[in-house]
Design a protein around this motif. Structure first.
Motif, PDB file in Angstrom:
ATOM      1  N   GLN A 408       4.465  -2.142  -3.309  1.00  0.00           N
ATOM      2  CA  GLN A 408       6.106  -2.023  -3.084  1.00  0.00           C
ATOM      3  C   GLN A 408       6.543  -0.788  -3.319  1.00  0.00           C
ATOM      4  OE1 GLN A 408       8.023  -4.761  -5.348  1.00  0.00           O
ATOM      5  NE2 GLN A 408       6.867  -6.531  -4.445  1.00  0.00           N
ATOM      6  N   LEU A 409       6.277   0.167  -4.564  1.00  0.00           N
ATOM      7  CA  LEU A 409       6.808   1.379  -4.530  1.00  0.00           C
ATOM      8  C   LEU A 409       6.304   2.360  -3.617  1.00  0.00           C
ATOM      9  CD1 LEU A 409       6.473   1.777  -8.453  1.00  0.00           C
ATOM     10  CD2 LEU A 409       8.461   1.129  -7.240  1.00  0.00           C
ATOM     11  N   SER A 410       5.199   2.358  -3.358  1.00  0.00           N
ATOM     12  CA  SER A 410       4.561   3.397  -2.238  1.00  0.00           C
ATOM     13  C   SER A 410       5.335   3.157  -0.698  1.00  0.00           C
ATOM     14  CB  SER A 410       3.288   3.145  -1.870  1.00  0.00           C
ATOM     15  OG  SER A 410       2.034   3.292  -3.081  1.00  0.00           O
ATOM     16  N   GLY A 411       5.590   1.973  -0.687  1.00  0.00           N
ATOM     17  CA  GLY A 411       6.330   1.400   0.810  1.00  0.00           C
ATOM     18  C   GLY A 411       7.696   1.996   0.649  1.00  0.00           C
ATOM     19  N   ALA A 412       8.248   2.454  -0.477  1.00  0.00           N
ATOM     20  CA  ALA A 412       9.682   2.839  -0.803  1.00  0.00           C
ATOM     21  C   ALA A 412       9.786   4.508  -0.853  1.00  0.00           C
ATOM     22  CB  ALA A 412      10.482   2.267  -1.853  1.00  0.00           C
ATOM     23  N   GLY A 413       8.326   4.827  -0.614  1.00  0.00           N
ATOM     24  CA  GLY A 413       8.401   6.568  -0.714  1.00  0.00           C
ATOM     25  C   GLY A 413       7.879   7.126  -2.138  1.00  0.00           C
ATOM     26  N   ILE A 414       7.608   6.017  -2.929  1.00  0.00           N
ATOM     27  CA  ILE A 414       7.189   6.675  -4.418  1.00  0.00           C
ATOM     28  C   ILE A 414       5.573   6.201  -4.579  1.00  0.00           C
ATOM     29  CG2 ILE A 414       7.634   6.584  -6.937  1.00  0.00           C
ATOM     30  CD1 ILE A 414      10.520   5.674  -6.287  1.00  0.00           C
ATOM     31  N   PRO A 415       4.691   6.998  -4.105  1.00  0.00           N
ATOM     32  CA  PRO A 415       3.264   6.717  -4.180  1.00  0.00           C
ATOM     33  C   PRO A 415       3.022   6.523  -5.551  1.00  0.00           C
ATOM     34  CG  PRO A 415       3.535   8.596  -2.833  1.00  0.00           C
ATOM     35  CD  PRO A 415       4.747   8.321  -3.390  1.00  0.00           C
ATOM     36  N   ALA A 416       2.095   5.125  -6.137  1.00  0.00           N
ATOM     37  CA  ALA A 416       1.778   4.934  -7.288  1.00  0.00           C
ATOM     38  C   ALA A 416       0.338   4.652  -7.440  1.00  0.00           C
ATOM     39  CB  ALA A 416       2.665   3.495  -7.582  1.00  0.00           C
ATOM     40  N   THR A 417      -0.413   5.156  -8.644  1.00  0.00           N
ATOM     41  CA  THR A 417      -1.601   4.945  -8.855  1.00  0.00           C
ATOM     42  C   THR A 417      -1.816   3.878  -9.745  1.00  0.00           C
ATOM     43  OG1 THR A 417      -2.036   7.339  -8.566  1.00  0.00           O
ATOM     44  CG2 THR A 417      -3.832   6.380  -9.774  1.00  0.00           C
ATOM     45  N   VAL A 418      -2.919   3.103  -9.733  1.00  0.00           N
ATOM     46  CA  VAL A 418      -3.185   2.189 -10.847  1.00  0.00           C
ATOM     47  C   VAL A 418      -4.473   2.518 -11.570  1.00  0.00           C
ATOM     48  CG1 VAL A 418      -3.991  -0.517 -11.194  1.00  0.00           C
ATOM     49  CG2 VAL A 418      -2.234   0.051  -9.272  1.00  0.00           C
ATOM     50  N   THR A 460      -0.583   4.727   0.208  1.00  0.00           N
ATOM     51  CA  THR A 460       0.247   5.750   1.237  1.00  0.00           C
ATOM     52  C   THR A 460       1.170   4.727   2.041  1.00  0.00           C
ATOM     53  OG1 THR A 460      -1.478   7.215   1.334  1.00  0.00           O
ATOM     54  CG2 THR A 460       0.301   7.392   3.065  1.00  0.00           C
ATOM     55  N   PRO A 461       2.572   5.082   1.914  1.00  0.00           N
ATOM     56  CA  PRO A 461       3.445   4.423   2.378  1.00  0.00           C
ATOM     57  C   PRO A 461       3.250   4.258   3.902  1.00  0.00           C
ATOM     58  CG  PRO A 461       4.629   5.746   1.142  1.00  0.00           C
ATOM     59  CD  PRO A 461       3.123   6.279   1.021  1.00  0.00           C
ATOM     60  N   THR A 462       3.201   3.344   4.714  1.00  0.00           N
ATOM     61  CA  THR A 462       2.978   2.985   6.063  1.00  0.00           C
ATOM     62  C   THR A 462       4.063   3.429   7.017  1.00  0.00           C
ATOM     63  OG1 THR A 462       4.243   0.864   6.055  1.00  0.00           O
ATOM     64  CG2 THR A 462       1.650   0.631   5.645  1.00  0.00           C
ATOM     65  N   SER A 463       5.158   3.919   6.214  1.00  0.00           N
ATOM     66  CA  SER A 463       6.374   4.457   6.921  1.00  0.00           C
ATOM     67  C   SER A 463       6.247   5.786   7.051  1.00  0.00           C
ATOM     68  CB  SER A 463       7.603   4.072   6.656  1.00  0.00           C
ATOM     69  OG  SER A 463       7.685   4.340   5.414  1.00  0.00           O
ATOM     70  N   THR A 464       5.340   6.570   6.103  1.00  0.00           N
ATOM     71  CA  THR A 464       5.524   8.001   6.112  1.00  0.00           C
ATOM     72  C   THR A 464       4.110   8.496   6.792  1.00  0.00           C
ATOM     73  OG1 THR A 464       4.685   7.865   3.919  1.00  0.00           O
ATOM     74  CG2 THR A 464       7.019   7.931   4.282  1.00  0.00           C
ATOM     75  N   PRO A 465       3.872   9.740   6.911  1.00  0.00           N
ATOM     76  CA  PRO A 465       2.761  10.482   7.211  1.00  0.00           C
ATOM     77  C   PRO A 465       1.754  10.215   6.098  1.00  0.00           C
ATOM     78  CG  PRO A 465       4.534  11.927   7.687  1.00  0.00           C
ATOM     79  CD  PRO A 465       5.014  10.955   7.020  1.00  0.00           C
ATOM     80  N   THR A 466       0.411   9.979   6.708  1.00  0.00           N
ATOM     81  CA  THR A 466      -0.624   9.947   5.555  1.00  0.00           C
ATOM     82  C   THR A 466      -0.641  11.334   4.855  1.00  0.00           C
ATOM     83  OG1 THR A 466      -1.651   8.529   7.103  1.00  0.00           O
ATOM     84  CG2 THR A 466      -3.030   9.580   5.371  1.00  0.00           C
ATOM     85  N   GLU A 467      -0.852  10.810   3.353  1.00  0.00           N
ATOM     86  CA  GLU A 467      -0.916  12.215   2.654  1.00  0.00           C
ATOM     87  C   GLU A 467      -1.888  11.759   1.602  1.00  0.00           C
ATOM     88  OE1 GLU A 467       1.324  15.133  -0.248  1.00  0.00           O
ATOM     89  OE2 GLU A 467       2.462  13.411   0.997  1.00  0.00           O
ATOM     90  N   ALA A 468      -2.996  12.507   1.435  1.00  0.00           N
ATOM     91  CA  ALA A 468      -3.976  11.993   0.312  1.00  0.00           C
ATOM     92  C   ALA A 468      -3.507  12.229  -1.026  1.00  0.00           C
ATOM     93  CB  ALA A 468      -5.453  12.616   0.541  1.00  0.00           C
ATOM     94  N   ALA A 469      -3.491  11.308  -2.069  1.00  0.00           N
ATOM     95  CA  ALA A 469      -2.949  11.586  -3.334  1.00  0.00           C
ATOM     96  C   ALA A 469      -4.002  12.249  -4.075  1.00  0.00           C
ATOM     97  CB  ALA A 469      -2.736  10.206  -4.046  1.00  0.00           C
ATOM     98  N   PRO A 470      -3.978  13.208  -4.968  1.00  0.00           N
ATOM     99  CA  PRO A 470      -4.921  13.799  -5.762  1.00  0.00           C
ATOM    100  C   PRO A 470      -5.479  12.796  -6.530  1.00  0.00           C
ATOM    101  CG  PRO A 470      -2.839  14.397  -6.451  1.00  0.00           C
ATOM    102  CD  PRO A 470      -2.451  13.598  -5.375  1.00  0.00           C
ATOM    103  N   ALA A 471      -6.782  13.467  -7.065  1.00  0.00           N
ATOM    104  CA  ALA A 471      -7.471  12.305  -7.972  1.00  0.00           C
ATOM    105  C   ALA A 471      -6.616  12.564  -9.265  1.00  0.00           C
ATOM    106  CB  ALA A 471      -8.880  12.782  -8.087  1.00  0.00           C
ATOM    107  N   VAL A 472      -6.867  11.195 -10.117  1.00  0.00           N
ATOM    108  CA  VAL A 472      -6.152  11.327 -11.391  1.00  0.00           C
ATOM    109  C   VAL A 472      -6.903  12.311 -12.402  1.00  0.00           C
ATOM    110  CG1 VAL A 472      -5.703   9.744 -13.488  1.00  0.00           C
ATOM    111  CG2 VAL A 472      -5.639   8.970 -11.387  1.00  0.00           C
ATOM    112  N   PRO A 473      -6.376  13.187 -13.128  1.00  0.00           N
ATOM    113  CA  PRO A 473      -6.920  14.167 -13.692  1.00  0.00           C
ATOM    114  C   PRO A 473      -7.363  13.599 -14.936  1.00  0.00           C
ATOM    115  CG  PRO A 473      -4.550  14.252 -14.080  1.00  0.00           C
ATOM    116  CD  PRO A 473      -4.888  13.410 -12.833  1.00  0.00           C
ATOM    117  N   ALA A 474      -8.741  14.241 -15.295  1.00  0.00           N
ATOM    118  CA  ALA A 474      -9.598  13.660 -16.372  1.00  0.00           C
ATOM    119  C   ALA A 474      -9.144  14.616 -17.670  1.00  0.00           C
ATOM    120  CB  ALA A 474     -10.898  13.683 -16.245  1.00  0.00           C
TER     121      ALA A 474
END
Length: 600
Positions: A408-418, A460-474
């Protein structure tokens, strides 16, 4: 020996003789087998086998991380409680533990407990004042505890009568005191053991103060065996063993058909209904709302959501009903704080409408967020905003909730990581390991999860250009989550539940500074109002005002109350009379009186 002593002794002998003549008392350790109870082979323990969903991470009933129907069952059957609730949620004195509990002073407000002289742990140690002290101290000092606000009002716990009487003093009158000191833990085993609050209860309960005790916990097989507590001083259990066995819905149906299990307490849902089709005779199913509410906590003390405008905007973007419909369609929608939907007195307090897109955009801009177009990702401080959602690795349902929120958040333009750290860390630590969800916990119904072998990435939101999110920093110290899936236990007192969830945790009259709640939420003015709610005479409209303020602050979003189902056959119904039971003690209430089923 004086004349008066002889008179007293003769009187006692006469009383004992009269009692024996009129009402013989059997030796306390004799466990007769009822003549009407069918048995198996001689020497084979009688047992009832119950199918359950899963085993929790631990069995401490006072830890948010361990909230589950199985933990509830063990607390009900193994741990002593001064009061237990009836079907109406009213606390009733358990005279096997305390013969008296009452308010004995108003200045200071004091509750005095007279403990049953026979009450003892299965180690032969008495259930005594030290157990009260241990629970009080841990509830004030440990992170990630459940329903702690009442304990924070206590200023002293004093022992009398060799530990068999207890006086508890409070900073102010507290009308819900009957709900305290439930699920007492054996202080003589735990108080000096490092990490015992969590570690010693991860794989069982070390001692019993109830009719059953934990015989074994086999996580590999997914099985817990409760056995009769032979040192229990009240009526003994009828069956020798009560076995809780982890089963999938298909296995529940097969187990009932073959007689491998006698009944089940498992999650309601279409999979179970489908699996039960065709069983003859048709099993009985009874809905059982769990004593918990699944919520979404928004981190208020650190990260981008510490800004109230940003927090309110993100909360408005989340469609709570869509999450419930996707993840737990049988669950009860939760629209209030403090009470679960199935509890007496529950009233929905949620706002009638969510903020629309324009209002959300205005809130995010107020927080300093920007975007270049209505379909572009939101930015803050010159970089894309990315939120981290935490869900306990041991809770597949929570991971499905987290995945739905991320979409839901990613679809609103706020990418989220689980991320999926151990649930005890998620609820008690400021930072957690950036562990991605494992493939074995992958959500169903179209939800996505990151494979264990790869770093978690944002959807990645389906309504925005695909942009790979960086890996979660360890990072060595881990990461702070911005949102977390929480399991809030249903409490006996709604005002205490609200203060426990959202209080500043530093308002105790004495003792060390309290640890913050999982979300770090603290509003001193609101904290004072919640404390007033716990007093005997709060202002008439205060409860509603607190509810409205909590929705306005968006510290947490109630989602739903999970619903289980008790599945039983005519034979198991006749032998057990199993039902939903009171909300706070569940379907296993009274299991010490269950009889074994006739041999097949």
């Amino acid at each position: 020996m004086g004349r008066r002593t002889w008179i007293v002794l003769l009187a006692l002998v006469a009383m004992v003789a009269a009692a024996c003549a009129n009402e013989p008392v059997p030796p306390p350790e004799v466990t007769p087998t009822p003549t009407a109870t069918p048995t198996t082979q001689p020497g084979t323990p009688t047992q009832i086998v119950v199918g359950v969903d899963d085993l929790p991470p631990g069995f401490n009933p006072h830890l948010l991380a361990d909230v589950s129907p199985v933990t509830q069952a063990l607390a009900t059957l193994v741990l002593p409680s001064v009061f237990r609730v009836d079907e109406n949620g009213v606390a009733q004195l358990d005279t096997t533990i305390a013969t008296s509990a009452k308010v004995t002073s108003s200045e200071p407000f004091t509750v005095s407990y007279e403990l049953n002289l026979e009450a003892s742990w299965s180690t032969n140690a008495p259930i005594a004042a030290e157990d009260f002290v241990f629970l009080w101290e841990r509830m004030r000092a440990e992170p990630g505890v459940a329903d702690a606000a009442g304990y924070r009002l206590i200023t002293a716990v004093r022992s009398r009568a060799g530990g068999k009487a207890v006086d508890v003093e409070f900073a102010e009158p507290y009308p819900a005191w009957q709900y305290l000191f439930s699920g007492l833990l054996p202080a003589h085993l735990l108080k000096d053991a490092p990490g015992s609050w969590v570690g010693a209860l991860r794989n069982g309960l070390p001692a019993s103060g109830g009719p059953f005790k934990v015989g074994s916990v086999d996580r590999g097989r997914g099985e817990i065996v409760l056995v009769r507590n032979d040192l229990y001083w009240d009526a003994p259990t009828v069956v020798d063993e009560l076995v809780l066995r982890r089963l999938d819905p298909e296995d529940v149906a097969a187990g009932l058909a073959s007689g491998d299990i006698d009944l089940a307490v498992t999650t309601a849902g279409p999979e179970l209904r489908t699996a039960l089709v065709g069983l003859q005779p048709a099993p009985r199913t009874q809905p059982v709302p769990r004593a918990e509410v699944v919520t979404l906590g928004l981190r208020a003390d650190t990260g981008p959501l510490r800004n109230l405008a940003a927090r309110k905007a993100v909360a408005a973007l989340i469609d709570r009903e869509a999450i419930r419909a996707e993840v737990a369609p049988e669950a009860l929608r939760a629209d209030a704080y403090g009470r679960a939907p199935s509890q007496p007195g529950y009233t929905a307090t949620a706002p009638e409408r969510r903020a629309d897109a324009a209002e959300v955009a205005a809130l995010l801009q107020q927080a300093g967020w920007t975007r270049t177009s209505p379909t572009a990702p939101w930015m803050a401080d010159g970089a894309p905003v990315r939120l981290t959602i935490g869900a306990g690795a041991e809770r597949p349902g929570d991971l499905r909730v987290a995945a739905a929120v991320a979409r839901q958040l990613s679809g609103a333009g706020i990418p989220a990581t689980v991320v999926a750290p151990p649930v005890v860390d998620l609820y008690s630590a400021e930072t957690v390991a950036p562990t991605p969800p494992s493939t074995s916990a992958a959500p169903t119904s179209g939800a996505t999860a990151t494979p264990a072998a790869a770093p978690a990435t944002a959807a990645t939101p389906t309504s925005t250009p695909t942009e790979a999110a960086p890996a979660v920093p360890a990072a060595p110290t881990g990461i702070a989550v911005d949102l977390m899936v929480l399991n809030r236990p249903a409490a006996g007192d709604a005002a205490t539940a609200v203060a426990s969830e959202f209080g500043c945790m530093s308002g105790s009259a004495t003792g060390p500074e309290q640890v913050p709640g999982p979300t770090g939420f603290c509003q001193p003015l609101l904290d004072a109002l919640m404390t007033e709610l716990m007093t005997p005479d709060p202002r008439p409209d205060l409860a509603q005002a607190v509810q409205q303020d909590l929705w306005e602050q968006a510290a947490e979003l109630p989602l739903f109350q999970p619903v289980d189902v008790v599945v039983s056959t005519p034979e198991s119904d006749a032998a057990t009379g199993v039902g939903p039971g009171p909300l706070l003690t569940g379907p296993f209430t009274g299991a010490q009186r269950w009889r074994p089923l006739p041999s097949s």
